[in-house]
Design a protein around this motif. Sequence first.
Motif, mmCIF file in Angstrom:
data_model
loop_
_atom_site.group_PDB
_atom_site.id
_atom_site.type_symbol
_atom_site.label_atom_id
_atom_site.label_comp_id
_atom_site.label_asym_id
_atom_site.label_seq_id
_atom_site.Cartn_x
_atom_site.Cartn_y
_atom_site.Cartn_z
ATOM 1 N N LEU A 95 0.869 -1.181 0.000
ATOM 2 C CA LEU A 95 0.000 0.000 0.000
ATOM 3 C C LEU A 95 0.904 1.228 0.000
ATOM 4 O O LEU A 95 1.563 1.529 0.997
ATOM 5 C CB LEU A 95 -0.904 -0.011 1.233
ATOM 6 C CG LEU A 95 -1.749 -1.285 1.398
ATOM 7 C CD1 LEU A 95 -2.486 -1.280 2.729
ATOM 8 C CD2 LEU A 95 -2.729 -1.440 0.236
ATOM 9 N N ASP A 97 0.167 4.557 -0.800
ATOM 10 C CA ASP A 97 -0.359 5.884 -0.488
ATOM 11 C C ASP A 97 -1.488 5.731 0.526
ATOM 12 O O ASP A 97 -2.032 4.641 0.722
ATOM 13 C CB ASP A 97 -0.829 6.636 -1.737
ATOM 14 C CG ASP A 97 -1.889 5.885 -2.527
ATOM 15 O OD1 ASP A 97 -2.990 5.656 -1.983
ATOM 16 O OD2 ASP A 97 -1.607 5.514 -3.680
ATOM 17 N N SER A 100 -4.881 4.355 -0.692
ATOM 18 C CA SER A 100 -4.900 2.893 -0.859
ATOM 19 C C SER A 100 -5.042 2.206 0.493
ATOM 20 O O SER A 100 -5.761 1.208 0.628
ATOM 21 C CB SER A 100 -3.619 2.428 -1.549
ATOM 22 O OG SER A 100 -3.517 2.969 -2.840
ATOM 23 N N ASN A 103 -8.723 2.524 1.616
ATOM 24 C CA ASN A 103 -9.604 1.609 0.875
ATOM 25 C C ASN A 103 -9.413 0.167 1.336
ATOM 26 O O ASN A 103 -10.383 -0.593 1.482
ATOM 27 C CB ASN A 103 -9.334 1.727 -0.623
ATOM 28 C CG ASN A 103 -9.815 3.042 -1.192
ATOM 29 O OD1 ASN A 103 -10.743 3.658 -0.660
ATOM 30 N ND2 ASN A 103 -9.181 3.499 -2.263
ATOM 31 N N HIS A 104 -8.169 -0.198 1.580
ATOM 32 C CA HIS A 104 -7.877 -1.561 2.052
ATOM 33 C C HIS A 104 -8.537 -1.798 3.415
ATOM 34 O O HIS A 104 -9.143 -2.851 3.644
ATOM 35 C CB HIS A 104 -6.358 -1.744 2.138
ATOM 36 C CG HIS A 104 -5.930 -3.056 2.707
ATOM 37 N ND1 HIS A 104 -6.166 -4.265 2.076
ATOM 38 C CD2 HIS A 104 -5.278 -3.363 3.869
ATOM 39 C CE1 HIS A 104 -5.673 -5.248 2.815
ATOM 40 N NE2 HIS A 104 -5.132 -4.724 3.906
#
Length: 542
Positions: A95, A97, A100, A103-104
Amino acid sequence: MSLRIYSAQRILTMNPTLPEATHIAVRDGRVLGVGPLDELQDLGEYTLDERFAGKVILPGFVEGHSHALEGVLWEYAYAGYFPRQDPAGHTWPGLTDIASLQNHLRRQIAELPAAAPLIAWGFDPIYFPDRRLDRNDLDAIDAERPIVVIHANLHMMTVNGAMLRQSGLEARAEIEGVMTFGDGEPNGELREMAAMFAIFDTLGIDLFDRGSEPETLVRYAKIAQRHGVTTLTDLYNPLSETGVESMLATCARADVPMRLAPAMSALTYTAEVGIERVVDCRESSTDKLHFGLVKLMTDGSIQGYTARLNWPGYHDGKPNGMWNAEPERLTDIVQRYHQAGLQLHIHTNGDEAVDLMLDAIESAQELWPRPDHRHTLQHCQIINQAQMKRAARLGVCLNMFANHLYYWGDIHRERTLGFERSQRLEPLASADRLGIPIAAHCDAPVTPLSPLFTAWCTVARQTASGKTLGAHEALDVARALKLITLDAAYTLKLDDRIGSLEVGKFADMAILDEDPRDVPLEQLPHLHVAATMVGGIVFDND
């Protein structure tokens, strides 16, 4: 148990008297003989086992600094910068940024019960130079559910507002390690053990004690098995009553492919209670479970800006790091455990921490001389030449975190240490020239458990971007292999029973498809471990 003789293309014994052989005899879980087959036939009636005839056998790898957390944390969400393979063989993407990451974590929350906290691990803020992850970023994911993101170095975490409120840290900005915004409000970042333990206490989770649970230990052992590791450490274990019972029962199982050396966390107890605890546990040691080690945490991590550095401090001007206890207390702990005859494994990332601990060991040696204490400084990322000469004089071992070179070498060169100090990251060749007992480690779960990758780091000294740091500190492959076998065993005071293949030692082996000395260097980290043997029991990896 009957006598079994294994044939191999080549056996690298790590025994200077007989460095190579073609056959090894095993009986009752120990090595009965090594050499050519015609020289082993006088050992008695035997079964010739040729399953490894085309393979290369080495002593089982010894991981001298790792944590059973490697078996715990995969129950939680991985959130690291680099891709990483989980115990089931699935590779999780890196990941790179904050969007990201968010969202994860949202996807992970969708799989949790309504009020369950989200715990993630592996996040590395040093790779996000524009700004730090803070509570607002996590509140944007879920403002009501507690969220905890443990950093890769295990010395820091970032939590959301709900977690700060539940733990009571929302109103405790004065506590050391509780970081704040410009207005004095806690920003969600917590540094070092005192602040982080407030979170674990609130959640009712002791991650380090969970490292002693049966399912955790089995997972830890299976991960090690795939990489040829036969002896593991757990260098921050509370040695609770239930934890000790669990380790004894689990390690006694023939289907658990590891020997384990847990080190009691010294800061968990007063010195008197801790010494008594270690001494009592030591009486329960078995062939597969070795008690007696003590772990002392001094400073934090350089990439986390919590390590203690001598002048001029951090290259980019950040404030100096933190002590996990007052220097006077750390010195007192060294003296008390040394006087008690116990062996210390001491976390020292910054060179100021190295100075403090060398002072403490020297004063302890003056008061209570011990010729073979083998106190080991762990990590010692930027130990300098004068410090190494002093360590040699004091009989101190150095177990260096070679994987730092790859994972954080670029960061150290550009931001935390600058050019000159980054050249002496993990100065293994200098330490070797001075005759200091050395080893190298991965510090799993900080970096993946893979001794051949660690060995590669000591030889190639390459960063993630492909740059070379400190070419004069590079070792050759043969020397690197000794670091992850016999040398690591020496730092654990286990070299009389593991680390080399010679008569009387445990039949612990890593069976590789190829000789690590013969393959192109770039292939070294990727060599396939076909099987792992622990006490004569073979565990196939295919």
